[in-house]
Enzyme design. Sequence first.
Site, PDB file in Angstrom:
ATOM      1  N   HIS A 172      11.826   9.291   3.893  1.00 41.26           N
ATOM      2  CA  HIS A 172      10.491   8.918   4.386  1.00 41.26           C
ATOM      3  C   HIS A 172      10.158   9.584   5.719  1.00 41.26           C
ATOM      4  O   HIS A 172       9.036   9.409   6.228  1.00 41.26           O
ATOM      5  CB  HIS A 172      10.373   7.402   4.540  1.00 41.26           C
ATOM      6  CG  HIS A 172      10.540   6.640   3.260  1.00 41.26           C
ATOM      7  ND1 HIS A 172       9.734   6.852   2.165  1.00 41.26           N
ATOM      8  CD2 HIS A 172      11.429   5.667   2.895  1.00 41.26           C
ATOM      9  CE1 HIS A 172      10.117   6.045   1.175  1.00 41.26           C
ATOM     10  NE2 HIS A 172      11.141   5.316   1.586  1.00 41.26           N
ATOM     11  N   HIS A 174      11.761   4.423  -4.012  1.00 36.35           N
ATOM     12  CA  HIS A 174      10.527   4.697  -3.277  1.00 36.35           C
ATOM     13  C   HIS A 174      10.214   6.197  -3.263  1.00 36.35           C
ATOM     14  O   HIS A 174      11.127   7.024  -3.250  1.00 36.35           O
ATOM     15  CB  HIS A 174      10.653   4.212  -1.824  1.00 36.35           C
ATOM     16  CG  HIS A 174      11.047   2.775  -1.693  1.00 36.35           C
ATOM     17  ND1 HIS A 174      12.364   2.377  -1.548  1.00 36.35           N
ATOM     18  CD2 HIS A 174      10.303   1.653  -1.694  1.00 36.35           C
ATOM     19  CE1 HIS A 174      12.411   1.055  -1.452  1.00 36.35           C
ATOM     20  NE2 HIS A 174      11.175   0.581  -1.541  1.00 36.35           N
TER      21      HIS A 174
HETATM   22  N1  Q9C Z   1      10.403  -5.876   1.463  1.00 36.17           N
HETATM   23  C1  Q9C Z   1      14.335   3.564   1.558  1.00 36.17           C
HETATM   24  O1  Q9C Z   1      14.718   3.070   0.497  1.00 36.17           O
HETATM   25  N2  Q9C Z   1       9.972  -1.750   3.793  1.00 36.17           N
HETATM   26  N3  Q9C Z   1      13.377   3.019   2.307  1.00 36.17           N
HETATM   27  C2  Q9C Z   1       9.467  -2.424   2.647  1.00 36.17           C
HETATM   28  C3  Q9C Z   1      10.140  -4.462   1.409  1.00 36.17           C
HETATM   29  C4  Q9C Z   1      10.148  -0.353   3.686  1.00 36.17           C
HETATM   30  C5  Q9C Z   1      12.698   1.824   1.904  1.00 36.17           C
HETATM   31  C6  Q9C Z   1       9.683  -3.900   2.738  1.00 36.17           C
HETATM   32  C7  Q9C Z   1      11.080   0.072   2.579  1.00 36.17           C
HETATM   33  C8  Q9C Z   1      11.652   1.420   2.882  1.00 36.17           C
HETATM   34  C9  Q9C Z   1      15.016   4.778   2.091  1.00 36.17           C
HETATM   35 ZN    ZN Z   2      14.154   3.423  -1.362  1.00 32.93          ZN
END
Ligand code: Q9C
Ligand code: ZN
Length: 335
Positions: free
Chosen positions: A154, A192
Site C-alpha cells: 500500500h 487487499h
Molecule cells: N478492520 C495489508 O494487508 N485497515 N494491509 C482496515 C480493517 C487497513 C491491510 C481495517 C488494512 C490494511 C498489507
Molecule cells: Zn492485505
Amino acid sequence: MRVFSDPAQAEHAPTRELHNGGWMDYAEVPARLNSVLDACGPGEPARDFGIEPILAAHDPAYVAFLRDAYRQWRAAGREGDAMGYVFPIVARRKLELERIDAKIGAYSTDASTPIAAGTWDAAYGAAQSALTGMDAVLTGDRAAFALCRPPGHHAGADYMGGYCYLNNAAVAARAAQARGASRVAIVDVDYHHGNGTQDIFYDDGEVLFASIHADPKTDFPFYWGHADERGAGAGEGATLNLPLPQGTEWSGYAPALEKALATVRAHGPDLLVISYGADTFAGDPISQFRLHRDDYTAMAGMIAALGVPTLIVMEGGYAVDALGSNVAAFLAGLG
Ligand code: Q9C
Ligand code: ZN
C-alpha cells in the site's frame, strides 16, 4: 527455499488504528514474524544493501521524513504513536510544511499506518530482506522468500498507508532491473489491492502488475483496484486488476489466478515477484475470502508452473496462529 528477515522488523509495534469511527487493536503485530519463523525458519538475516535501492522506488523527501518523523513527534511533546489527522487532497505539499501533523498527513493515505519508535528501522529491515531475497534469485536460486514486516504494497513512491511504509516488492523489482532483469512481473495475491505497487509502476510497460483482491467497492483501499485501471502511457495494458467478491473460495479464486498468470506468461518476464498475503485465509480477522491452507499449495503450484525465477515478498495475513502454516503450505507448493 531460503528465508530472509531482519531482527529490527520485530521492533515496529503500533498499538491501534482508526477504523469505522473508533480505535481497534493494531492487526499487523510483531508476533506474525515468529509464527512464520516457527513454521518456516529460522531463516537467515538480511544483508544491508544501503539506502540507494530504496531511493530507486521512493521519493527522497518522503524517505527523509519517514526516518525522522517519530523524533519530530516526540519533539512536539506527543505521546504514543505518530498519526495524522488532516489528509490533503488538493494542496498536497505545495506548501513548506512546519508541523509534524501537517507533514504526516501529506505523506499518508489513511489512519491505519501509525509511526512508532521502531518503525523506520523495521521498514528499512523489511526492504533489506526483500533486496537480499532478490539477490538470491538473481544469483541462481529458483525462488526465495523475503519475510517482510511491515508489509509494503500500500506504500507509494511518496506515501504510506494500510500498514505499509516502504514498498518492499517495488524496491526489489527496481533492484532487479538495475541488475539487468529488465522485464519484471509482480503478481499481488494479498486480500487487499496493492495500490502503492500499482501506482509506482502505472506508466511503466516493463513491469507488469497483476492483482487479485477483494472488490474495492466493499473493501480497503476503496479508491484503487477497480477493473478499469489498466495502466497509462507506456504502461497501458501492463496493469491488470481482478477484483473478487467477499466470500470468494478457491473455486472462484483459481480462475482469476489462471487469468493473471496467462497475462504474466504473455509479458515474458525475466523475473517474478509475488506479493503474498495470507489474509485471503478463511480465518483472517479483518478479511472476507475463504481460502484454506491447502489452497496455498495449489496457488503456489500454478505459479511455479510458469518456470520463472521468483521472489516471494510477505504482505498481509492477520490470523497469527495459522499464519506460519499457511506460509509453509505456500512455500511447499513452489517445490
Ligand atoms: N478492520 C495489508 O494487508 N485497515 N494491509 C482496515 C480493517 C487497513 C491491510 C481495517 C488494512 C490494511 C498489507
Ligand atoms: Zn492485505
